[in-house]
Design a protein around this motif. Structure first.
Motif, mmCIF file in Angstrom:
data_model
loop_
_atom_site.group_PDB
_atom_site.id
_atom_site.type_symbol
_atom_site.label_atom_id
_atom_site.label_comp_id
_atom_site.label_asym_id
_atom_site.label_seq_id
_atom_site.Cartn_x
_atom_site.Cartn_y
_atom_site.Cartn_z
ATOM 1 N N HIS A 155 2.225 3.443 -17.597
ATOM 2 C CA HIS A 155 1.907 3.580 -19.034
ATOM 3 C C HIS A 155 1.928 5.048 -19.427
ATOM 4 O O HIS A 155 2.472 5.409 -20.468
ATOM 5 N N SER A 156 1.351 5.885 -18.558
ATOM 6 C CA SER A 156 1.309 7.318 -18.868
ATOM 7 C C SER A 156 2.411 8.085 -18.144
ATOM 8 O O SER A 156 2.730 9.214 -18.510
ATOM 9 N N GLY A 157 2.972 7.500 -17.090
ATOM 10 C CA GLY A 157 3.980 8.194 -16.280
ATOM 11 C C GLY A 157 3.366 9.006 -15.148
ATOM 12 O O GLY A 157 4.082 9.689 -14.413
ATOM 13 N N PRO A 212 -7.291 2.444 -16.537
ATOM 14 C CA PRO A 212 -5.969 2.573 -15.915
ATOM 15 C C PRO A 212 -5.468 1.248 -15.338
ATOM 16 O O PRO A 212 -6.222 0.507 -14.703
ATOM 17 N N THR A 213 -4.193 0.993 -15.608
ATOM 18 C CA THR A 213 -3.478 -0.099 -14.954
ATOM 19 C C THR A 213 -2.419 0.615 -14.126
ATOM 20 O O THR A 213 -1.639 1.398 -14.681
ATOM 21 N N PHE A 214 -2.457 0.431 -12.813
ATOM 22 C CA PHE A 214 -1.637 1.318 -11.966
ATOM 23 C C PHE A 214 -1.177 0.646 -10.671
ATOM 24 O O PHE A 214 -1.796 -0.318 -10.195
ATOM 25 N N VAL A 301 -6.450 1.234 5.687
ATOM 26 C CA VAL A 301 -5.175 0.763 6.262
ATOM 27 C C VAL A 301 -5.011 1.508 7.589
ATOM 28 O O VAL A 301 -5.215 2.719 7.641
ATOM 29 N N THR A 302 -4.666 0.793 8.634
ATOM 30 C CA THR A 302 -4.542 1.454 9.941
ATOM 31 C C THR A 302 -3.082 1.668 10.339
ATOM 32 O O THR A 302 -2.775 2.516 11.176
ATOM 33 N N GLU A 303 -2.192 0.881 9.730
ATOM 34 C CA GLU A 303 -0.757 0.981 10.048
ATOM 35 C C GLU A 303 0.046 0.531 8.856
ATOM 36 O O GLU A 303 -0.368 -0.426 8.166
ATOM 37 N N GLY A 304 1.198 1.144 8.588
ATOM 38 C CA GLY A 304 2.091 0.691 7.523
ATOM 39 C C GLY A 304 1.626 1.133 6.135
ATOM 40 O O GLY A 304 0.690 1.934 6.002
ATOM 41 N N LEU A 305 2.301 0.597 5.104
ATOM 42 C CA LEU A 305 1.986 0.947 3.713
ATOM 43 C C LEU A 305 1.622 -0.318 2.951
ATOM 44 O O LEU A 305 2.319 -1.329 3.028
ATOM 45 N N ARG A 306 0.550 -0.241 2.193
ATOM 46 C CA ARG A 306 0.051 -1.395 1.432
ATOM 47 C C ARG A 306 0.312 -1.145 -0.055
ATOM 48 O O ARG A 306 -0.128 -0.137 -0.608
ATOM 49 N N PHE A 307 1.037 -2.058 -0.704
ATOM 50 C CA PHE A 307 1.360 -1.902 -2.124
ATOM 51 C C PHE A 307 0.633 -2.947 -2.965
ATOM 52 O O PHE A 307 0.632 -4.142 -2.617
ATOM 53 N N ALA A 308 0.073 -2.496 -4.075
ATOM 54 C CA ALA A 308 -0.636 -3.418 -4.987
ATOM 55 C C ALA A 308 -0.592 -2.857 -6.404
ATOM 56 O O ALA A 308 -0.258 -1.684 -6.607
ATOM 57 N N ILE A 309 -0.911 -3.704 -7.381
ATOM 58 C CA ILE A 309 -1.081 -3.214 -8.759
ATOM 59 C C ILE A 309 -2.468 -3.646 -9.230
ATOM 60 O O ILE A 309 -2.861 -4.806 -9.059
ATOM 61 N N THR A 310 -3.199 -2.697 -9.791
ATOM 62 C CA THR A 310 -4.474 -3.010 -10.439
ATOM 63 C C THR A 310 -4.142 -3.223 -11.922
ATOM 64 O O THR A 310 -3.642 -2.302 -12.577
#
Ligand SMILES: O=C(O)CCC(=O)C(=O)O
Ligand SMILES: [Fe+2]
Length: 328
Positions: A155-157, A212-214, A301-310
Motif C-alpha cells: 500500500h505504501s511501497g 499495516p497490511t503487509f 524460524v530455525t531453517e528456511g524462509l517463511r512467507f505470510a501476509i498480515t
C-alpha cells in the motif's frame, strides 16, 4: 496308687490316643488339601497357555507405554491446525476482552457475536497463494532486512532494506506489480473480508482494510532491529491501534519450506500447555479478533524462509486504506 500294670496300660492308651490324633490330623490335612484343590478348581481349572509369563509381562509393559503416552499428550499444547490437514473452518470461541467490545461497540454492525480464532483452507486457493508468494519473492529480492524479518507493504511501497525501509515504488526502473498481481491481491483480501464477516456474524460493509497490511518473510538470521524480533508475545490491538480483526494468509508450508515458525495463541501465559498452535500451510487463512483475548507470537524460524501476509481490518472508517494501484 500307681501300679506297674497301670502304667503299662496308661502308656498303651497314650500310644493309642496319639495314633488316633495322628490319623485325625492326617484326615484334617487331607480334607484341607482336598478343600484347597476344590477351591482352586471351583470353576474349573485356570486356563494356561504357552509362554504365559512373557505375555503377561508384555501386557504390563504395553499398559505402562499407553499410560505414559496419554500423559505426555495431555501435557502438550493443542494444535488448532496441522500443516498436513485441510480444514473447512476450525476454531475456538474466546471471551471478548472488555476493552475490545467497548471499542467495536462504537461501530454498529461491527460487534462480534463472539470473539474467537479460526482457520480455513477453503478461502484462498493454493494457486492464488502461489502467485502472491512469487510476487513477494520477486519484490523482496530488491531489498531485504539484515536481520530475521523482511517486511513489504504494497500500500505504501515500504520494503525492509538492511536495517531500514525503502520505497520500492520510487525505483522507477523496476516493474513492481503486474495487473495479475493486483487483481489476485484484491480478490484474496475481499474473500478474506467476507470470510471474517461470515465467521464473526458481522456486516461485511462495516469492515475496512487498515494499515499495516503487509507481507513478511521470516528467517533464522540474528535480529538487527526491533522489527526483526518477531517472536515476542503481543496483542495486535495494542501494537496496531486501528486493528479490530486480524487475518493471516500463509504462502508456504511449515515443515517443508521452513522449520519452526508455528503461530501460537496463548490462553494462559504461565501455562504453555494451554497454548493453541497453527501450523502454516500454503493458502491457509487464520482469522481472529485483535483484542487481549488473543495474545500470540510466532515461534522462531530455525531453517528456511517463511512467507505470510498480515491482512488487517478495522471497524473505524477513518482508519481505512485503499487497495494498492497499478505501479509500473
Ligand atoms: O505471521 C504470523 O503468523 C503472525 C504475524 C503477527 O502476529 C502480526 O503480524 O501481528
Ligand atoms: Fe500479531
Amino acid at each position: 496308687m500307681k501300679t506297674r500294670e497301670g502304667n503299662v496300660i496308661k502308656r498303651k492308651t497314650d500310644k493309642n490316643n496319639k495314633g488316633k490324633k495322628d490319623s485325625e490330623n492326617e484326615k484334617l490335612l487331607k480334607s484341607e488339601d482336598e478343600a484347597k484343590d476344590k477351591n482352586t478348581f471351583k470353576y474349573g481349572p485356570m486356563p494356561r497357555f504357552p509362554s504365559q509369563r512373557i505375555w503377561s509381562r508384555g501386557i504390563l509393559i504395553l499398559g505402562i507405554f499407553v499410560y505414559l503416552w496419554y500423559f505426555s499428550k495431555s501435557s502438550k499444547e493443542t494444535v488448532l491446525a496441522k500443516q498436513t490437514d485441510l480444514y473447512h473452518r476450525r476454531g475456538q470461541v474466546v471471551h471478548c476482552s472488555t476493552e475490545y467490545l467497548e471499542d467495536v461497540k462504537q461501530y454498529p454492525g461491527c460487534v462480534p457475536q463472539q470473539c474467537g480464532r479460526y482457520v480455513s483452507d477453503k478461502i484462498v486457493t493454493t494457486h492464488e497463494a502461489e502467485i502472491l508468494l512469487q510476487l513477494a519473492q520477486r519484490v523482496m529480492a530488491l531489498g531485504g532486512s539484515k536481520g530475521g524479518a523482511t517486511i513489504m507493504d504494497l500500500h505504501s511501497g515500504a520494503l525492509s532494506f538492511d536495517d531500514k525501509f525503502v520505497n520500492v515504488y520510487a525505483q522507477k526502473k523496476n516493474k513492481i506489480l503486474t495487473p495479475t498481481d493486483l487483481a489476485v491481491y484484491k480478490l484474496v483480501r475481499t474473500k478474506i473480508q467476507n470470510a471474517i464477516a461470515d465467521t464473526f456474524g458481522i456486516d461485511v460493509a462495516s469492515l475496512h482494510l487498515t494499515h499495516p497490511t503487509f507481507f513478511s518473510r521470516l528467517s533464522n538470521l540474528k535480529p538487527v532491529t526491533p522489527h526483526d524480533e518477531y517472536w515476542h508475545i503481543h496483542i495486535d490491538k495494542h501494537t496496531y491501534e486501528s486493528f479490530h480483526y486480524t487475518s493471516l494468509l500463509y504462502l508456504n508450508d511449515y515443515g517443508i519450506d521452513f522449520k519452526g515458525g508455528r503461530f501460537v495463541f496463548l490462553n494462559d501465559a504461565s501455562s504453555p500447555t494451554k497454548n493453541v498452535t497453527v501450523e502454516p500451510r500454503k493458502g491457509r487463512v487464520s482469522m481472529f479478533t485483535s483484542g487481549s483475548e488473543n495474545p500470540h507470537f510466532v515461534e522462531p524460524v530455525t531453517e528456511g524462509l517463511r512467507f505470510a501476509i498480515t491482512v488487517s481490518f478495522t471497524c473505524d472508517p477513518s482508519k481505512a486504506i485503499q487497495d494498492p494501484v497499478h505501479k509500473v
